[in-house]
Write a protein that holds these residues in place. Sequence first.
Motif, short mmCIF file in Angstrom:
data_model
loop_
_atom_site.label_atom_id
_atom_site.label_comp_id
_atom_site.label_asym_id
_atom_site.label_seq_id
_atom_site.Cartn_x
_atom_site.Cartn_y
_atom_site.Cartn_z
N ALA A 78 12.14 -9.37 7.75
CA ALA A 78 11.65 -8.17 7.66
C ALA A 78 12.61 -7.16 7.26
CB ALA A 78 10.86 -7.47 8.86
N LEU A 79 12.15 -6.46 6.03
CA LEU A 79 13.31 -5.45 5.51
C LEU A 79 12.47 -4.25 5.23
CD1 LEU A 79 16.02 -4.38 4.21
CD2 LEU A 79 15.08 -5.71 2.04
N ASN A 80 12.91 -2.89 5.76
CA ASN A 80 11.99 -1.87 5.34
C ASN A 80 12.60 -1.37 3.98
OD1 ASN A 80 14.15 0.07 5.60
ND2 ASN A 80 13.39 0.74 7.43
N PRO A 81 11.80 -0.50 3.42
CA PRO A 81 12.31 0.01 2.06
C PRO A 81 13.52 1.03 2.06
CG PRO A 81 9.73 0.09 2.39
CD PRO A 81 10.42 -0.06 3.56
N ARG A 82 13.90 1.17 3.08
CA ARG A 82 15.18 2.15 3.28
C ARG A 82 16.46 1.29 3.45
NH1 ARG A 82 13.87 7.70 3.50
NH2 ARG A 82 11.74 7.95 3.74
N GLY A 83 16.29 0.12 3.52
CA GLY A 83 17.30 -1.06 3.48
C GLY A 83 17.82 -1.44 4.85
N ASP A 123 0.82 -1.20 -0.08
CA ASP A 123 0.10 -0.09 0.11
C ASP A 123 0.73 1.25 0.00
OD1 ASP A 123 -2.68 -1.06 -0.23
OD2 ASP A 123 -2.48 -1.51 2.06
N ALA A 124 1.80 1.33 0.73
CA ALA A 124 2.62 2.56 0.76
C ALA A 124 4.18 2.38 0.39
CB ALA A 124 2.82 2.92 2.23
N CYS A 125 4.42 1.19 -0.14
CA CYS A 125 5.81 0.88 -0.84
C CYS A 125 6.24 2.10 -1.99
CB CYS A 125 5.78 -0.50 -1.24
SG CYS A 125 7.52 -1.28 -1.64
N PRO A 126 7.34 2.31 -1.76
CA PRO A 126 7.70 3.28 -2.79
C PRO A 126 7.79 2.32 -4.46
CG PRO A 126 9.11 3.56 -1.08
CD PRO A 126 8.24 2.39 -0.74
N VAL A 127 7.36 3.21 -5.53
CA VAL A 127 7.41 2.45 -6.83
C VAL A 127 8.94 2.06 -6.96
CG1 VAL A 127 7.17 2.90 -9.10
CG2 VAL A 127 5.57 3.87 -7.67
N VAL A 128 9.90 2.78 -6.72
CA VAL A 128 11.12 2.19 -7.09
C VAL A 128 11.74 0.96 -6.27
CG1 VAL A 128 12.44 3.65 -5.20
CG2 VAL A 128 13.59 3.01 -7.17
N VAL A 154 9.63 -10.07 4.29
CA VAL A 154 8.63 -9.25 4.05
C VAL A 154 9.20 -7.89 3.84
CG1 VAL A 154 6.56 -8.07 5.09
CG2 VAL A 154 6.78 -10.72 5.43
N ILE A 155 8.74 -7.10 3.13
CA ILE A 155 9.06 -5.72 2.75
C ILE A 155 8.07 -4.82 3.22
CG2 ILE A 155 9.99 -4.12 1.07
CD1 ILE A 155 11.73 -6.75 1.05
N THR A 156 8.38 -3.95 4.37
CA THR A 156 7.41 -3.24 5.06
C THR A 156 8.40 -2.21 5.94
OG1 THR A 156 5.51 -3.23 6.61
CG2 THR A 156 7.22 -4.77 7.25
N ALA A 157 7.62 -1.13 5.94
CA ALA A 157 7.77 0.09 7.00
C ALA A 157 7.22 -0.21 8.13
CB ALA A 157 7.96 1.43 6.23
#
Length: 157
Positions: free
Chosen positions: A90-95, A9-14, A72-75
Motif C-alpha cells: 500500500a502506497l499513499n498519494p504523498r509517497g 474516489d479521492a485520488c489526486p488527478v496528478v 494499492v494506491i490509497t490514503a
Amino acid sequence: MVQIWVDADACPVVVKEILFRAAERTGIMVTLVANKLLRVPPSPHIRALQVPGGFDVTDKEIVQKLEAGDLVITADIPLAAEVIAKGGHALNPRGEMYDKGSIGERLAMRHFMEDLRNSGVELGGPASFSQSDRQAFAAALDRFIQQHLPKNQGNSS
C-alpha cells in the motif's frame, strides 16, 4: 504479474496521471476503482471499475480483487491495513509506503484523531497536495516498479 489498484474516489488527478504514464511505460495493469464514473485514457494497461455507492464498497472491491504482491494506491488507513494483511503493498498519494511495522501506528493515530474529532476538537484537514508530494509519490512508485517488475518487461526511466 503484479497489478496496481487505485482507490480513485479521492485520488489526486496528478497521481492518476503519473500512474497512467507508468502503465504505458512498463505495461503494468492499473485499475482505478471508484463509485463514480471515471475517464481514463484508452490503453490496454489502464481500466476503470465503477462500483455502487455505499460505505466502503470501493475498499471491499479492491481487497476482494487484489492478489498478494499487488500495489494499492490509497490514503485510507484501514484499507491499507487490509491490503497488507492480504499480502499486498500500500502506497499513499504523498509517497509513503505502508508496511506491517508502520500500519499499526497509523491505525492507532487515526483512531486517536477520530476520538478527538468526536469529542468536538477542531483539527482541520490535511495539507494541500504539493509538488514535493507529487515527486515523493513518483519516486516511491518507481522504486516499487523497479523492485517488482520482471527485468525483461517495460523500460524504467
